[in-house]
Design a protein around this motif. Structure first.
Motif, mmCIF file in Angstrom:
data_model
loop_
_atom_site.group_PDB
_atom_site.id
_atom_site.type_symbol
_atom_site.label_atom_id
_atom_site.label_comp_id
_atom_site.label_asym_id
_atom_site.label_seq_id
_atom_site.Cartn_x
_atom_site.Cartn_y
_atom_site.Cartn_z
ATOM 1 N N SER A 41 24.651 39.536 43.658
ATOM 2 C CA SER A 41 25.501 40.769 43.514
ATOM 3 C C SER A 41 25.268 41.471 42.191
ATOM 4 C CB SER A 41 26.733 40.339 43.398
ATOM 5 O OG SER A 41 27.741 41.534 43.086
ATOM 6 N N GLU A 50 27.333 42.680 51.950
ATOM 7 C CA GLU A 50 27.324 43.911 52.250
ATOM 8 C C GLU A 50 25.963 44.347 52.707
ATOM 9 O OE1 GLU A 50 27.913 47.903 52.478
ATOM 10 O OE2 GLU A 50 29.295 46.517 52.720
ATOM 11 N N ARG A 143 47.267 39.089 38.263
ATOM 12 C CA ARG A 143 46.022 39.628 39.279
ATOM 13 C C ARG A 143 46.062 40.976 39.050
ATOM 14 N NH1 ARG A 143 43.224 35.894 41.884
ATOM 15 N NH2 ARG A 143 43.132 37.347 43.679
ATOM 16 N N PRO A 145 42.431 44.060 39.499
ATOM 17 C CA PRO A 145 41.091 44.256 40.392
ATOM 18 C C PRO A 145 39.955 44.033 39.283
ATOM 19 C CG PRO A 145 42.381 46.339 39.700
ATOM 20 C CD PRO A 145 43.105 45.161 39.476
ATOM 21 N N ASP A 189 35.705 36.647 42.986
ATOM 22 C CA ASP A 189 35.332 36.673 44.379
ATOM 23 C C ASP A 189 33.886 36.460 43.939
ATOM 24 O OD1 ASP A 189 34.067 37.546 46.748
ATOM 25 O OD2 ASP A 189 33.915 39.458 46.295
ATOM 26 N N ASP A 191 31.135 37.079 45.582
ATOM 27 C CA ASP A 191 30.176 38.312 45.628
ATOM 28 C C ASP A 191 30.312 39.306 44.723
ATOM 29 O OD1 ASP A 191 28.754 37.685 47.895
ATOM 30 O OD2 ASP A 191 30.304 38.502 49.343
ATOM 31 N N TYR A 192 31.431 39.041 43.630
ATOM 32 C CA TYR A 192 31.692 39.809 42.651
ATOM 33 C C TYR A 192 31.757 41.243 42.962
ATOM 34 C CZ TYR A 192 31.412 39.927 37.235
ATOM 35 O OH TYR A 192 32.085 39.935 36.192
ATOM 36 N N THR A 193 32.541 41.538 43.932
ATOM 37 C CA THR A 193 32.633 42.804 44.432
ATOM 38 C C THR A 193 33.589 43.688 43.521
ATOM 39 O OG1 THR A 193 32.560 41.907 46.826
ATOM 40 C CG2 THR A 193 33.208 44.036 46.635
ATOM 41 N N GLU A 194 33.188 44.768 43.174
ATOM 42 C CA GLU A 194 34.153 45.802 42.343
ATOM 43 C C GLU A 194 35.345 46.058 43.242
ATOM 44 O OE1 GLU A 194 33.765 48.883 38.950
ATOM 45 O OE2 GLU A 194 32.208 48.839 40.309
ATOM 46 N N SER A 196 37.698 43.712 44.027
ATOM 47 C CA SER A 196 38.455 42.710 44.510
ATOM 48 C C SER A 196 39.217 42.081 43.343
ATOM 49 C CB SER A 196 37.222 41.639 44.831
ATOM 50 O OG SER A 196 36.343 41.232 43.843
ATOM 51 N N GLU A 197 40.279 41.258 43.779
ATOM 52 C CA GLU A 197 41.229 40.790 42.686
ATOM 53 C C GLU A 197 40.675 39.482 42.181
ATOM 54 O OE1 GLU A 197 45.263 40.444 44.331
ATOM 55 O OE2 GLU A 197 45.504 42.424 43.348
#
Length: 292
Positions: A41, A50, A143, A145, A189, A191-194, A196-197
């Motif tokens: 990622s 992705e 929590r 984002p 996460d 995947d270090y997805t922007e 995500s919490e």
């Protein structure tokens, strides 16, 4: 690490119609799923999940130009219905499968990635490695984002809601490294997805036998090795650049990999308005194995 990521890419392309077991693949390459996903990622600019989806939809677009029925193509790429396949296809290409069959496009192809390590020598990584016994992080958690660049307004609001006296109270509880007030990111996460919490904790580190006030949140941290990176300059830009350099330069060049655990930022010094700061970024690591 670069060789491992290229092996992952090659495996993905040869198994697009299969259920890709990232954990098993990572283990066969002498590393962990956690490290593979985080490094992929960071270096590719997109989560591994992705990339797999984009590659599948790129190859599926060619299949649509043949005579296979839509359900058969959907099942081939792991979708249980034409509706689910159509949603995934449209998310990648911006058009549906029917449009491609009728008009041939337009299509947005995801080319096979190739990772290369380029050493420029223009980033000095001020780093130390330290072994730490188990400890506990305590403070106020929320929590929020994940945001890759710039200030995170959700974290800013969380900290601003704390009374000034609470910061001093927390600092008085600190009794082990990392010292002082800490910015902690946990449950991130892989995947270090922007977007995500994650769990953000504003607090301090204490030893495992320290008494913890009942009104504070806790995160237990396992014993292990830590890589500690120092950054100084505009905040948070310098810290975020250091974070990016760990993935792009330090990990590919050193025999260490990330292990599960929280990432910790200790602010050592800062301007009154927080426009600049000197920080330490603590990342949990373990020795990497050689690729099989």
């Amino acid at each position: 690490m670069i060789a491992i990521l290229n092996r992952v890419v090659e495996y993905v392309d040869s198994h697009l119609a299969d259920d890709i077991d990232v954990a098993g693949l990572a283990q066969s390459l002498g590393t962990t799923e956690y490290h593979v996903r985080r490094m992929f990622s960071s270096l590719a600019g997109m989560p591994l999940s992705e990339y797999i989806r984009r590659r599948r939809m790129t190859v599926a677009a060619a299949d649509l130009l043949g005579d296979d029925d839509l359900l058969g193509i959907a099942v081939r790429y792991g979708y249980g219905s034409t509706e689910a396949f159509t949603r995934a296809f449209r998310a990648v290409h911006g058009v549906g499968p029917a449009d491609v069959r009728r008009e041939g496009g337009p299509l947005r192809s995801q080319q096979q990635l190739r990772f290369r390590l380029t050493v420029e020598g223009n980033t000095i990584m001020d780093t130390r490695l330290t072994e730490r016994p188990a400890f506990r992080l305590i403070g106020h958690a929320a929590r929020v984002p994940l945001i890759h660049e710039g200030p995170n307004p959700h974290i800013q609001a969380h900290i601003a809601a704390l009374p000034p006296t609470e910061h001093e109270r927390l600092k008085s509880l600190s009794d082990t490294e990392p010292g002082g007030l800490l910015q902690v990111s946990a449950d991130v996460d892989p995947d270090y997805t922007e977007g995500s919490e994650l769990t953000y904790l504003h607090g301090v580190a204490v030893s495992t036998d320290s008494a913890v006030p009942e009104d504070l949140d806790e995160i237990d941290v396992a014993a292990g090795a830590w890589a500690v990176f120092r950054s100084a300059g505009p905040y948070p830009a310098a810290l975020q650049e250091t974070w990016a350099a760990t993935a792009g330069e330090w990990f590919p060049s050193n025999p260490w990999r990330l292990r599960p655990g929280p990432s910790i930022v200790a602010v050592l010094d800062r301007a009154p308005d927080f426009s600049t700061a000197t920080c330490e970024l603590w990342l949990p690591v373990e020795r990497a194995q050689e690729p099989a």
